[in-house]
Design an enzyme around this catalytic site. Structure first.
Site, PDB file in Angstrom:
ATOM      1  CD  GLU A   1       5.232  22.283  -4.983  1.00  0.00           C
ATOM      2  OE1 GLU A   1       5.454  21.167  -5.517  1.00  0.00           O
ATOM      3  OE2 GLU A   1       4.278  22.482  -4.215  1.00  0.00           O
TER       4      GLU A   1
ATOM      5  CD  GLN B   1       7.010  19.533  -8.345  1.00  0.00           C
ATOM      6  OE1 GLN B   1       6.777  18.475  -7.748  1.00  0.00           O
ATOM      7  NE2 GLN B   1       8.209  20.083  -8.359  1.00  0.00           N
ATOM      8  CG  PHE B   2       2.571  15.511 -10.778  1.00  0.00           C
ATOM      9  CD1 PHE B   2       2.670  14.752 -11.933  1.00  0.00           C
ATOM     10  CD2 PHE B   2       3.724  15.763 -10.045  1.00  0.00           C
ATOM     11  CE1 PHE B   2       3.891  14.245 -12.353  1.00  0.00           C
ATOM     12  CE2 PHE B   2       4.947  15.260 -10.447  1.00  0.00           C
ATOM     13  CZ  PHE B   2       5.042  14.502 -11.609  1.00  0.00           C
TER      14      PHE B   2
ATOM     15  CG  LEU C   1       7.932  21.411  -1.467  1.00  0.00           C
ATOM     16  CD1 LEU C   1       8.334  20.011  -1.073  1.00  0.00           C
ATOM     17  CD2 LEU C   1       7.984  21.585  -2.973  1.00  0.00           C
TER      18      LEU C   1
ATOM     19  CB  ILE D   1      -4.404  20.984  -7.897  1.00  0.00           C
ATOM     20  CG1 ILE D   1      -4.540  22.488  -8.156  1.00  0.00           C
ATOM     21  CG2 ILE D   1      -5.765  20.280  -8.017  1.00  0.00           C
ATOM     22  CD1 ILE D   1      -4.909  22.812  -9.598  1.00  0.00           C
TER      23      ILE D   1
ATOM     24  N   PRO E   1      -4.981  20.888  -2.095  1.00  0.00           N
ATOM     25  CG  PRO E   1      -3.017  20.339  -0.962  1.00  0.00           C
ATOM     26  CD  PRO E   1      -3.767  20.070  -2.229  1.00  0.00           C
TER      27      PRO E   1
ATOM     28  CD  GLU F   1       1.017  21.578  -3.519  1.00  0.00           C
ATOM     29  OE1 GLU F   1       1.969  20.953  -4.033  1.00  0.00           O
ATOM     30  OE2 GLU F   1       0.767  21.546  -2.287  1.00  0.00           O
TER      31      GLU F   1
ATOM     32  CG  HIS G   1       2.807  11.604  -9.201  1.00  0.00           C
ATOM     33  ND1 HIS G   1       2.662  11.158  -7.914  1.00  0.00           N
ATOM     34  CD2 HIS G   1       3.913  12.390  -9.210  1.00  0.00           C
ATOM     35  CE1 HIS G   1       3.658  11.638  -7.166  1.00  0.00           C
ATOM     36  NE2 HIS G   1       4.421  12.392  -7.934  1.00  0.00           N
TER      37      HIS G   1
END
Length: 337
Positions: free
Chosen positions: A40, A93-94, A69, A98, A100, A71, A140
């Site tokens: 992403e 991204q964070f 978007l 993760i 999903p 995952e 996050h």
């Protein structure tokens, strides 16, 4: 210049950890056209932390791929690419995003070699910033490395310095098996270190002794390495306690030889990690010590960790994360037992 950089001939550059990650990606993409990055906003935007900044302009949209978007889709697509010879480096991204993709990682990436009896493998690196300390919103700041270290078939790596970040990432990309590569975002730009311009590898699965000591072995990794080193230096000045600090770097496989060798020298141990205590890797390290070096043990293994709660927001974030004062107390408790 660090001793590590001195050991390699050629030019060096003073980089932050996130810059070293980008340098490692760029180096491997230049050397191997099968390496690609995806995720992403990794393309035109250069990534949420700018870890892929400039790669889109150099390598184009076929090798720096902006994804939806999704995952599960990112990792699932990367597994398919890897099965047929590419070497994808998907970014989440964070780490808190993760989950999903967890089924794709543990049910497919980690099992592809055994399921296909060696016909296919998932040569891929799943990158994710992780950990707390940056005043981020919910989801996050997770530190769930133990979930992935528990899964056979995955390697889990966490650098704590710019030099290690580049060398470990290159080694991970070249490794034939899937690697979860977690980057402690708290120290993305916290300090700089001399990093060789040339390509090099830091071997996966090897811990680094950051400070030699004789009174206690303190095992840590990622962003907790710096406050642990600070605590060790202060204890030496204030109490004369000589702590050995071991940066594990690799969560899976764990460097059991270095853990046991250090503990046999000191007879006491503490583990510092920001993840919750229950089910954390501190318990695994304590078990290794019990199984391999029980007769050397002088005190219970002290665990200095985050708490068994969801990661808190702003006001309590500093209290949740182990910091030098709490680390020093834990070390003193183990030494004085």
């Amino acid at each position: 210049m660090s001793q590590q950089a001195q050991d390699i001939d050629g030019e060096t550059e003073n980089l932050t950890l996130v810059q070293a990650v980008r340098d490692g990606l760029q180096s491997e993409m230049r050397d191997d056209e099968d390496v690609l990055v995806m995720g992403e906003d990794v393309g035109k935007n250069g990534g949420v932390f700018r870890a892929t900044d400039g790669l889109y302009e150099e390598f184009g949209e076929d090798r720096v791929i902006d994804t939806p978007l999704a995952e599960a889709g990112i990792v699932g697509t990367a597994i398919g690419m890897a099965a047929y010879g590419l070497k994808p480096v998907p970014e989440i991204q964070f780490l808190g995003f993760i989950y999903p993709a967890f089924d794709q990682i543990v049910s497919h990436a980690a099992r592809l070699r055994t399921r296909s009896r060696g016909r296919f493998t998932a040569q891929m690196v799943i990158r994710a910033p992780y950990g707390g300390g940056i005043r981020a919103p919910e989801h996050h700041s997770e530190s769930t490395e133990a979930m992935f270290a528990h899964q056979p078939g995955l390697k889990v790596q966490i650098p704590s310095t710019p030099y290690d970040a580049k060398g470990m990432l290159i080694a991970a990309i070249r490794d034939p098996d899937p690697v979860v590569f977690l980057e402690p975002k708290l120290i993305y730009r916290a300090f700089r270190e001399e990093v060789p311009d040339d390509s090099y590898e830091v071997p996966l699965g090897e811990a680094a002794v950051r400070r030699e000591g004789s009174d206690i072995s303190v095992f840590t990794w990622g962003a907790m390495t710096r406050p642990t080193m600070e605590a060790a230096e202060e204890l030496a000045e204030e109490n004369g306690i000589d702590a050995e600090v071991v940066d594990l770097r690799s969560m899976s496989p764990l460097d059991k030889d270095t853990i046991v060798e250090s503990f046999k020298k000191t007879g006491r141990a503490a583990v510092v990690h920001e993840a919750p205590k229950s089910g954390g890797l501190g318990g695994e390290i304590a078990s290794i010590i019990q199984e391999e070096a029980l007769m050397y043990q002088e005190a219970p293994v002290e665990r200095i960790t985050g708490f068994d709660t969801p990661f808190p927001l702003y006001a309590l974030e500093d209290y949740y994360l182990p910091e030098p004062a709490r680390i020093k107390k834990g070390i003193r408790d183990a030494v004085s037992f």
